[in-house]
Motif scaffolding. Structure first.
Motif, PDB file in Angstrom:
ATOM      1  N   GLN A   1       0.844  -1.211   0.000  1.00 43.23           N
ATOM      2  CA  GLN A   1       0.000   0.000   0.000  1.00 43.23           C
ATOM      3  C   GLN A   1       0.875   1.255   0.000  1.00 43.23           C
ATOM      4  O   GLN A   1       0.617   2.205  -0.741  1.00 43.23           O
ATOM      5  CB  GLN A   1      -0.874   0.000   1.252  1.00 43.23           C
ATOM      6  CG  GLN A   1      -2.243  -0.614   1.017  1.00 43.23           C
ATOM      7  CD  GLN A   1      -3.176  -0.362   2.186  1.00 43.23           C
ATOM      8  OE1 GLN A   1      -2.701  -0.121   3.306  1.00 43.23           O
ATOM      9  NE2 GLN A   1      -4.463  -0.437   1.946  1.00 43.23           N
ATOM     10  N   LEU A   2       1.892   1.241   0.828  1.00 42.23           N
ATOM     11  CA  LEU A   2       2.788   2.392   0.899  1.00 42.23           C
ATOM     12  C   LEU A   2       3.495   2.614  -0.438  1.00 42.23           C
ATOM     13  O   LEU A   2       3.611   3.746  -0.914  1.00 42.23           O
ATOM     14  CB  LEU A   2       3.834   2.187   2.005  1.00 42.23           C
ATOM     15  CG  LEU A   2       3.328   2.246   3.451  1.00 42.23           C
ATOM     16  CD1 LEU A   2       4.474   1.984   4.415  1.00 42.23           C
ATOM     17  CD2 LEU A   2       2.720   3.617   3.751  1.00 42.23           C
ATOM     18  N   LEU A   3       3.968   1.517  -1.023  1.00 45.62           N
ATOM     19  CA  LEU A   3       4.666   1.634  -2.309  1.00 45.62           C
ATOM     20  C   LEU A   3       3.709   2.131  -3.388  1.00 45.62           C
ATOM     21  O   LEU A   3       4.062   2.968  -4.224  1.00 45.62           O
ATOM     22  CB  LEU A   3       5.247   0.279  -2.718  1.00 45.62           C
ATOM     23  CG  LEU A   3       6.492  -0.190  -1.971  1.00 45.62           C
ATOM     24  CD1 LEU A   3       6.863  -1.606  -2.390  1.00 45.62           C
ATOM     25  CD2 LEU A   3       7.669   0.747  -2.230  1.00 45.62           C
ATOM     26  N   GLN A   4       2.499   1.623  -3.372  1.00 45.09           N
ATOM     27  CA  GLN A   4       1.493   2.016  -4.353  1.00 45.09           C
ATOM     28  C   GLN A   4       1.256   3.525  -4.261  1.00 45.09           C
ATOM     29  O   GLN A   4       1.196   4.220  -5.279  1.00 45.09           O
ATOM     30  CB  GLN A   4       0.194   1.252  -4.075  1.00 45.09           C
ATOM     31  CG  GLN A   4      -0.856   1.337  -5.144  1.00 45.09           C
ATOM     32  CD  GLN A   4      -0.644   0.310  -6.255  1.00 45.09           C
ATOM     33  OE1 GLN A   4      -0.245  -0.815  -5.966  1.00 45.09           O
ATOM     34  NE2 GLN A   4      -0.875   0.696  -7.492  1.00 45.09           N
ATOM     35  N   ASN A   5       1.135   4.007  -3.038  1.00 45.13           N
ATOM     36  CA  ASN A   5       0.902   5.441  -2.863  1.00 45.13           C
ATOM     37  C   ASN A   5       2.091   6.249  -3.343  1.00 45.13           C
ATOM     38  O   ASN A   5       1.949   7.300  -3.952  1.00 45.13           O
ATOM     39  CB  ASN A   5       0.643   5.758  -1.382  1.00 45.13           C
ATOM     40  CG  ASN A   5      -0.678   5.185  -0.922  1.00 45.13           C
ATOM     41  OD1 ASN A   5      -1.545   4.893  -1.744  1.00 45.13           O
ATOM     42  ND2 ASN A   5      -0.830   4.994   0.387  1.00 45.13           N
ATOM     43  N   ASP A   6       3.267   5.740  -3.058  1.00 48.47           N
ATOM     44  CA  ASP A   6       4.474   6.491  -3.393  1.00 48.47           C
ATOM     45  C   ASP A   6       4.732   6.535  -4.896  1.00 48.47           C
ATOM     46  O   ASP A   6       5.284   7.497  -5.420  1.00 48.47           O
ATOM     47  CB  ASP A   6       5.667   5.846  -2.665  1.00 48.47           C
ATOM     48  CG  ASP A   6       6.685   6.882  -2.258  1.00 48.47           C
ATOM     49  OD1 ASP A   6       6.333   8.068  -2.228  1.00 48.47           O
ATOM     50  OD2 ASP A   6       7.826   6.501  -1.978  1.00 48.47           O
ATOM     51  N   LEU A   7       4.347   5.456  -5.575  1.00 49.90           N
ATOM     52  CA  LEU A   7       4.653   5.353  -7.005  1.00 49.90           C
ATOM     53  C   LEU A   7       3.402   5.472  -7.868  1.00 49.90           C
ATOM     54  O   LEU A   7       3.402   5.033  -9.017  1.00 49.90           O
ATOM     55  CB  LEU A   7       5.333   3.998  -7.283  1.00 49.90           C
ATOM     56  CG  LEU A   7       6.679   3.760  -6.616  1.00 49.90           C
ATOM     57  CD1 LEU A   7       7.060   2.288  -6.686  1.00 49.90           C
ATOM     58  CD2 LEU A   7       7.762   4.595  -7.264  1.00 49.90           C
TER      59      LEU A   7
END
Lengths: 315, 229
Positions: free
Chosen positions: B217-223
């Motif tokens: 989820q964090l990676l999705q938000n960041d990228l």
């Protein structure tokens, strides 16, 4: 009519993450990696982790003095060489390789044992006639003398002519006896005491290189491998090497043909007795020459130095 | 020459959507069977090392060095640190190999040493963070991802895309906590199962799943600007 291309579809997170699988170094990197790994393996063999490092990990506290201590205990393999003609060095010659504290040395430190001026015993009877205080020097404080850690003949005495105690004389004679009986080695060589213990662990048919190999392990451990009581010492002083057969091994030592460290020491020792500065330089040049060759063993040496009568090798 | 931002490349080229397969991954069942076979082979080698054939350890090093280095590299984002830590891993494993009883797979045990060593290193070096990008080796995977982004274009542009993607990925990964990064690395990049990751990290499978979900989820938000929604 031309159709406009549809906009591209961005990749998924999973696809992007799998992209990272393709991040791989080239062959040159792996060659360097292999070399580094070999060096670390060698260092791991030569430099046993000191006990206080484990303690430090256990405590999980930064302690600056431990770093200093570690630097002091860095793995420099010092090969004691025989005295060089014309070289006036009054330092104790075996201190660097046999530096662990021993019960005998602890006994010597006490003021009362410094007064023991007895004649050199030439037989077991002489041992028996030694003063009670001298016997105490042999037995105290634990009743055992750590043979491997004792300076051999003519080391401290040359620096400062002081009366030596009975234990030291016994050790000297025991060293001379076994060194000549087992390996035919000159007893005046400073590393004889270490070789003595090593030879006992290798066996009576030992050759000089194999004894050096075993001695290398003894030096690396800095611990006595055999304890001899006063009776065994006296027996050895009389030329009876069988006393070693009854010695209690404190640490299992074997001649390690696989140890690169041991092989290196053995190779250096093959040059035989070194009696002059010129000969010492020849040994150094020989090792330097090998370092430039293909032999991985020598290629792993990071420093080679000659200081006084010693040849230092750092991996 | 100024690097063209990735988004600009995507828009300018306007490539058609392609459904190229990405990196081919074996099915879970095949992967499990393959690992089991590997573990049996490793155990034979380990027993030979324990019996004194120390040169057999070189076979194990050769077999696992890339994977171990890869895991550490993806955790540290620094190739030199990864090399050092991977070497240390193999030395530690060798020193302890006599204590290895084969109760787990050798590679799991090796991974555990590598991950623990890397976590210790990262905790010690929190303030010292130097990233270094590794070149992508052309094995088809990178090209497939890129083809999904742009159908055509000069190779220099594609290289710029790849570099930017790498950089963004690394940055996003390094923003994750060490624990989350570990799980993402082992699952998404190295392809280990939840059970294997739980064994390596010393946690439960539920914790692994939870960490993985949160990290993604964090990676999705960041990228998100680079990713399919």
């Amino acid at each position: 009519m031309n159709q406009l291309p549809s906009p591209p579809s961005p990749p998924t997170l999973e696809a992007l993450l799998k992209l990272k699988r393709s991040e791989r170094p080239d062959a040159a990197f792996w060659a360097e990696f292999e070399h580094g790994l070999r060096q670390k393996q060698l260092a791991a063999i030569v430099e046993p982790k000191p006990w206080w490092l484990g303690l430090r990990l256990a405590l999980r506290r930064p302690a600056p003095w431990i770093g200093g201590l570690a630097a002091g205990a860095a793995a420099v393999v010092v090969i004691g060489l025989p005295p060089i003609a014309g070289f006036d060095d009054t330092r104790p010659r075996v201190a660097s390789v046999m530096s662990a504290p021993s019960p005998v040395r602890a006994a010597e430190m006490r003021p009362e044992t410094m007064d023991l001026a007895v004649q050199a015993p030439s037989s077991a009877g002489a041992t028996a006639s030694a003063t009670p205080a001298a016997r105490e020097a042999i037995h105290s404080p634990t009743g055992h003398a750590a043979l491997a850690l004792k300076p051999p003949a003519g080391t401290t005495a040359r620096a400062e002519p002081q009366p030596r105690d009975l234990t030291e004389r016994l050790l000297e004679q025991a060293t001379a006896t076994v060194a000549s009986l087992v390996v035919g080695m000159e007893p005046r060589r400073p590393e004889s005491a270490g070789f003595l213990v090593a030879s006992a662990s290798v066996g009576p048919g030992a050759t000089a290189p194999s004894v050096v190999s075993a001695a290398a392990e003894v030096f690396a451990d800095d611990e006595p491998v055999f304890s001899l009581d006063s009776g065994a010492l006296a027996s050895l002083a009389n030329g009876n090497a069988s006393a070693l057969a009854h010695a209690q091994p404190e640490k299992a030592v074997s001649a390690s043909a696989n140890s690169r460290h041991s092989r290196l020491l053995a190779a250096v020792s093959e040059t035989g007795a070194i009696s002059s500065l010129q000969a010492l330089a020849q040994v150094r040049d020989q090792v330097l020459h090998r370092m430039g060759g293909d032999d991985e063993l020598y290629a792993s040496i990071s420093r080679l130095g000659v200081s006084g009568d010693r040849l230092s090798v750092r991996f | 020459m100024r690097q063209i931002p990735l988004l600009a490349v995507v828009i300018v080229h306007g490539a058609m959507e392609r459904t190229l397969p990405l990196i081919a991954s074996p099915s879970p069942a095949t992967a499990v069977a393959e690992r089991r076979r590997e573990a049996e082979q490793d155990w034979i080698l380990v027993r030979r090392v324990q019996a004194g054939e120390v040169e057999r350890y070189d076979d194990l090093v050769l077999k696992y060095r890339e994977r171990i280095w890869g895991v550490i590299y993806h955790l540290t984002a620094n190739r030199e640190d990864a090399a050092d830590l991977a070497q240390d891993t193999f030395i530690k494993a060798f020193q302890s190999i006599n204590r290895f009883q084969g109760q787990s797979a050798f590679f799991t045990w090796l991974y555990r040493i590598a991950v623990n060593g890397t976590l210790n290193h990262l905790q010690k070096a929190k303030l010292r963070r130097f990233f270094s990008l590794e070149k992508l080796q052309d094995d088809g995977g990178a090209e497939a991802v890129l083809a999904q982004l742009a159908d055509s274009g000069a190779s220099s542009d594609r290289q710029a895309c790849l570099s930017e993607l790498q950089q963004k990925l690394n940055e996003a990964m390094q923003k994750l906590s060490i624990k989350h990064r570990t799980v993402v690395t082992l699952f998404e990049i190295d392809g280990l199962s939840h059970e294997e990751i739980a064994e390596i990290t010393g946690t439960s499978v539920g914790t692994v799943r939870s960490r993985l979900h949160y990290a993604k989820q964090l990676l999705q938000n960041d990228l998100q600007e680079y990713l399919r929604g």
